[in-house]
Design a protein around this motif. Structure first.
Motif, mmCIF file in Angstrom:
data_model
loop_
_atom_site.group_PDB
_atom_site.id
_atom_site.type_symbol
_atom_site.label_atom_id
_atom_site.label_comp_id
_atom_site.label_asym_id
_atom_site.label_seq_id
_atom_site.Cartn_x
_atom_site.Cartn_y
_atom_site.Cartn_z
ATOM 1 N N MET A 353 0.828 -1.206 0.000
ATOM 2 C CA MET A 353 0.000 0.000 0.000
ATOM 3 C C MET A 353 0.866 1.263 0.000
ATOM 4 S SD MET A 353 -2.917 1.138 2.756
ATOM 5 C CE MET A 353 -1.711 1.368 4.078
ATOM 6 N N PHE A 354 1.952 1.255 0.798
ATOM 7 C CA PHE A 354 2.836 2.431 0.868
ATOM 8 C C PHE A 354 3.441 2.730 -0.506
ATOM 9 C CE2 PHE A 354 4.014 1.443 5.596
ATOM 10 C CZ PHE A 354 2.710 1.718 5.955
ATOM 11 N N TYR A 355 3.979 1.690 -1.148
ATOM 12 C CA TYR A 355 4.597 1.895 -2.465
ATOM 13 C C TYR A 355 3.557 2.296 -3.505
ATOM 14 C CZ TYR A 355 9.223 0.133 -1.146
ATOM 15 O OH TYR A 355 10.460 -0.014 -0.582
ATOM 16 N N PHE A 356 2.340 1.747 -3.393
ATOM 17 C CA PHE A 356 1.273 2.111 -4.324
ATOM 18 C C PHE A 356 0.899 3.580 -4.145
ATOM 19 C CE2 PHE A 356 -3.172 2.431 -5.676
ATOM 20 C CZ PHE A 356 -3.105 1.845 -6.929
ATOM 21 N N GLN A 357 0.743 4.022 -2.909
ATOM 22 C CA GLN A 357 0.433 5.432 -2.636
ATOM 23 C C GLN A 357 1.558 6.346 -3.114
ATOM 24 O OE1 GLN A 357 -0.214 5.204 1.610
ATOM 25 N NE2 GLN A 357 -2.440 5.121 1.397
ATOM 26 N N ASN A 484 -9.964 14.327 -9.648
ATOM 27 C CA ASN A 484 -9.433 15.688 -9.528
ATOM 28 C C ASN A 484 -8.025 15.848 -10.097
ATOM 29 O OD1 ASN A 484 -11.780 16.492 -8.173
ATOM 30 N ND2 ASN A 484 -10.947 15.855 -6.194
ATOM 31 N N ASN A 485 -7.532 14.803 -10.774
ATOM 32 C CA ASN A 485 -6.167 14.835 -11.310
ATOM 33 C C ASN A 485 -5.141 15.188 -10.237
ATOM 34 O OD1 ASN A 485 -6.389 14.087 -14.076
ATOM 35 N ND2 ASN A 485 -7.360 16.066 -14.506
ATOM 36 N N GLN A 486 -5.262 14.530 -9.096
ATOM 37 C CA GLN A 486 -4.359 14.806 -7.972
ATOM 38 C C GLN A 486 -3.582 13.553 -7.583
ATOM 39 O OE1 GLN A 486 -7.032 16.261 -4.954
ATOM 40 N NE2 GLN A 486 -6.904 18.387 -5.641
ATOM 41 N N ASP A 487 -2.439 13.788 -6.967
ATOM 42 C CA ASP A 487 -1.584 12.712 -6.477
ATOM 43 C C ASP A 487 -2.306 11.902 -5.397
ATOM 44 O OD1 ASP A 487 0.560 12.552 -3.845
ATOM 45 O OD2 ASP A 487 1.053 11.432 -5.657
ATOM 46 N N LEU A 488 -2.176 10.568 -5.432
ATOM 47 C CA LEU A 488 -2.891 9.689 -4.510
ATOM 48 C C LEU A 488 -2.516 9.947 -3.052
ATOM 49 C CD1 LEU A 488 -4.585 7.270 -3.596
ATOM 50 C CD2 LEU A 488 -2.723 5.770 -4.331
#
Length: 506
Positions: A353-357, A484-488
Motif C-alpha cells: 500500500m505504501f509503495y502504491f500510494q 481531480n487529477n491529484q496525487d494519490l
C-alpha cells in the motif's frame, strides 16, 4: 513435524544464551549435537537435509529426527522451568505462607498464624490471585473464633467480594473464548453473524461488569471483546474512552509486571484504537510506552510483539506524512520468519500500500508477485477482509500498469467470489466503489466530468468522514485523486486532515 524454527524465533537474545548454557550443563557427552542443531535452526539459512549433512556428514535422517525430538523436549523443559521460576514465585510464596499458617493454627499458635496469613493476603491482593485469596479467607474464617479481635463479618465480606472477582475472572474467560470463536467464524470463514447481538446476549448471560479489581489479563480479555465489537461495527471512537480510562484505573495498583504479557497487549490495543481514530500523536505516545514494556524482564516479550509494534509504528508514520520512514521500518521485516504469520502478511500488504500510494508501481508489482498462495490459504491465515483488500489493491495496480486483460479477469473473479458475501454483510459500499473503478478503467476520460463526480457523490452513503475507517479513506482517495487529477498520497493525507479537523471540532 514440529516447526522448531517458529518456536526458536520467539526467543530473545538473552533466552538464546540461557538455553545454550542449559543444554551444555545438561549434556553428559562431549559429542552431543543439540547445541549445533539449535544454532543452525537459529540462523535459519539451511534446510533440513543441509543441516543433517552438516551434523553427520551424510543423510542420517533417523538420527536427525531423534535429535530434533530431544531438542524440542529440552526447549519445552527450559520454557516450563523458566515459567515456574519467573511467573509462579509469588504464587509459591503465598502457598508456603498458607501451609505454614495452617500448621501453626493446628498447634494453636494463632497469633503467628494470622500474621503469616496477613502477609499472604497482601501479596495475593497485589497480584490479583483470587483463587489463593479464597484459600486465605477460608482459613481465616475457619479459625476466626480463636481471636476475639477479628471481625468475622469483615472477613465474610472480603470473602464474598473475592468470590465475585473470581467468578468475574472465570466468566470473562468463557465470554472471551466465545467471542473469539464468533470472530473467527466472521473473519476466517466468512460467516454472516450479527456480532453485536451475540455479544450483548453473551455478556448478559454471564453477568459481566467492570470493576477496579480486574487484573491485566481480565482487562485485556474484556478490552479484546470490546475491540472485536469495534472491529465488526467500525466503532473505534466509542471504545477509546473505555480503554484508556480503565487502563489508567488498573495501573494505579502496585503490581505492574506480574502480568507483563497482558499489560503490553492492552497498551497495543489502545495504540491501535487511537491510530484507527486518526489520533496519530497519541498513538505514538502509547507505542513508546509499549516499547518500554517490551524491553522489561530482559526483553522477554520483545520478539513476541516486535512485528505488531513495528507495523503499527509504520502505519502511524505513513499517515503522518512520513512515508519514507514508514517504508524503512517495514522493508527489512517482510522476509522475516516468525510464528505470527498474520502480522507478516499485514506487513507485506501495508508495504504494498505504501509503495502504491507513493506511485512506485513497479516495486508494488514486485512485492505482489510474492503472494503465490490461493485466496483460501490467505483467508485461513489472515481473514476474509484482508483478502478483499489484497484483491482490490491488485485490481487498482493492474489498472495503473495498464494490464487490461488482467484487470478484466481480476474484476470477474472478485465479483464471482465476493459480491454475494459483501451483500450479505451489508457492505454494498465496496460493490459501489468497484463499479466506479470499472467505469474509470473503461472510460478514463469521463472520470473528471462534473456528471461523474456528481454520480459518485450521490452514490456513496458517507458517514461523517471523521468516523470513516482509515483504510476505506485510502481506497476512496484513489478514485478522488483520479476525479481531480491529484496525487494519490496527497489526496489521502488531505482527506485524513479533514477527518481530524472534524474530530477536533466535535
Amino acid at each position: 513435524m514440529t516447526n522448531l524454527n517458529d518456536i526458536i524465533s520467539t526467543f530473545s537474545s538473552e533466552d538464546q544464551h540461557r538455553f545454550i548454557t542449559y543444554l551444555e550443563k545438561k549434556n553428559k557427552r562431549n559429542d552431543a549435537k543439540n547445541v549445533q542443531l539449535f544454532n543452525y535452526l537459529l540462523n535459519d539459512t539451511l534446510n533440513s537435509n543441509e543441516i543433517c549433512l552438516k551434523l553427520y556428514g551424510s543423510l542420517k535422517k533417523d538420527a536427525y529426527h531423534a535429535l530434533r525430538k530431544r531438542l524440542y523436549q529440552s526447549i519445552v523443559d527450559f520454557i516450563a522451568n523458566n515459567s515456574i521460576q519467573e511467573e509462579n514465585s509469588i504464587d509459591m510464596q503465598i502457598i508456603k505462607y498458607i501451609l505454614a499458617s495452617r500448621s501453626f493454627l493446628q498447634h494453636k499458635q494463632y497469633k503467628v498464624a494470622y500474621k503469616i496469613l496477613d502477609k499472604a493476603e497482601i501479596l495475593a491482593l497485589e497480584h490479583y490471585l483470587f483463587a489463593l485469596l479464597n484459600e486465605i479467607y477460608h482459613t481465616k474464617i475457619q479459625y476466626a473464633y480463636t481471636t476475639p479481635s477479628i471481625s468475622i463479618d469483615e472477613l465474610v465480606s472480603k470473602f464474598e467480594t473475592n468470590q465475585k472477582n473470581l467468578q468475574l475472572k472465570d466468566q470473562l474467560n468463557i465470554v472471551y473464548a466465545k467471542m473469539k470463536h464468533t470472530l473467527n467464524s466472521i473473519t476466517y470463514k466468512g460467516d454472516v453473524v450479527d456480532f453485536q447481538t451475540v455479544l450483548n446476549q453473551t455478556l448478559q448471560e454471564h453477568h459481566i461488569s467492570i470493576n477496579e479489581s480486574m487484573s491485566f489479563k481480565s482487562l485485556y480479555q474484556f478490552a479484546t471483546i470490546v475491540r472485536i465489537s469495534a472491529f465488526v461495527s467500525k466503532g473505534y471512537l466509542q471504545i477509546e474512552p473505555f480503554l484508556i480510562n480503565t487502563y489508567n484505573t488498573i495501573i494505579t495498583h502496585k503490581n505492574k509486571e506480574k502480568q507483563l504479557f497482558y499489560h503490553i497487549q492492552i497498551i497495543y490495543l489502545i495504540a491501535n484504537t487511537l491510530f484507527r481514530n486518526k489520533k496519530f500523536n497519541e498513538s505514538f505516545h502509547y507505542l513508546e510506552l509499549m516499547h518500554e514494556h517490551m524491553l522489561l524482564k530482559q526483553k522477554k516479550y520483545y520478539n513476541t510483539y516486535k512485528l505488531k509494534y513495528n507495523l503499527l509504528l509504520a502505519l502511524n508514520y505513513n499517515y503522518s506524512n512520513k512515508q519514507k520512514t514508514a517504508i524503512e521500518i517495514l522493508a527489512p521485516l517482510i522476509n522475516n520468519k516468525h510464528p505470527d504469520i498474520e502480522s507478516i502478511l499485514d506487513i507485506h500488504l501495508s508495504l504494498i500500500m505504501f509503495y502504491f500510494q507513493k506511485g512506485n508501481f513497479k516495486k508494488t508489482h514486485t512485492l505482489f508477485s510474492k503472494f503465490y498462495h490461493t485466496d483460501q490459504w490467505y483467508t485461513e491465515k489472515a481473514g476474509k477482509e484482508w483478502v478483499i483488500k489484497k484483491n482490490l489493491i491488485e485490481i487498482l495496480l493492474h489498472i495503473e500498469l495498464k494490464n487490461i486483460d488482467l484487470v478484466e479477469s481480476r474484476l470477474l473473479s472478485f465479483k464471482r467470489n465476493y459480491y454475494n458475501y459483501l451483500k450479505n454483510i451489508d457492505q454494498q459500499l465496496v460493490i459501489t466503489y468497484l463499479g466506479f473503478v470499472e467505469s474509470y478503467y473503461k472510460t478514463p476520460e469521463l472520470v473528471t466530468s462534473n456528471e461523474f463526480k456528481k454520480t459518485v457523490s450521490q452514490s456513496f452513503d458517507w458517514i461523517d468522514i471523521h468516523t470513516e475507517d482509515l483504510f476505506v479513506i485510502s481506497f476512496y482517495s484513489w478514485l478522488k485523486g483520479k476525479m481531480n487529477n491529484q496525487d494519490l498520497y496527497s489526496t489521502t493525507l488531505n482527506l485524513i486532515r479533514q477527518s481530524q479537523k472534524k474530530l477536533t471540532n466535535k
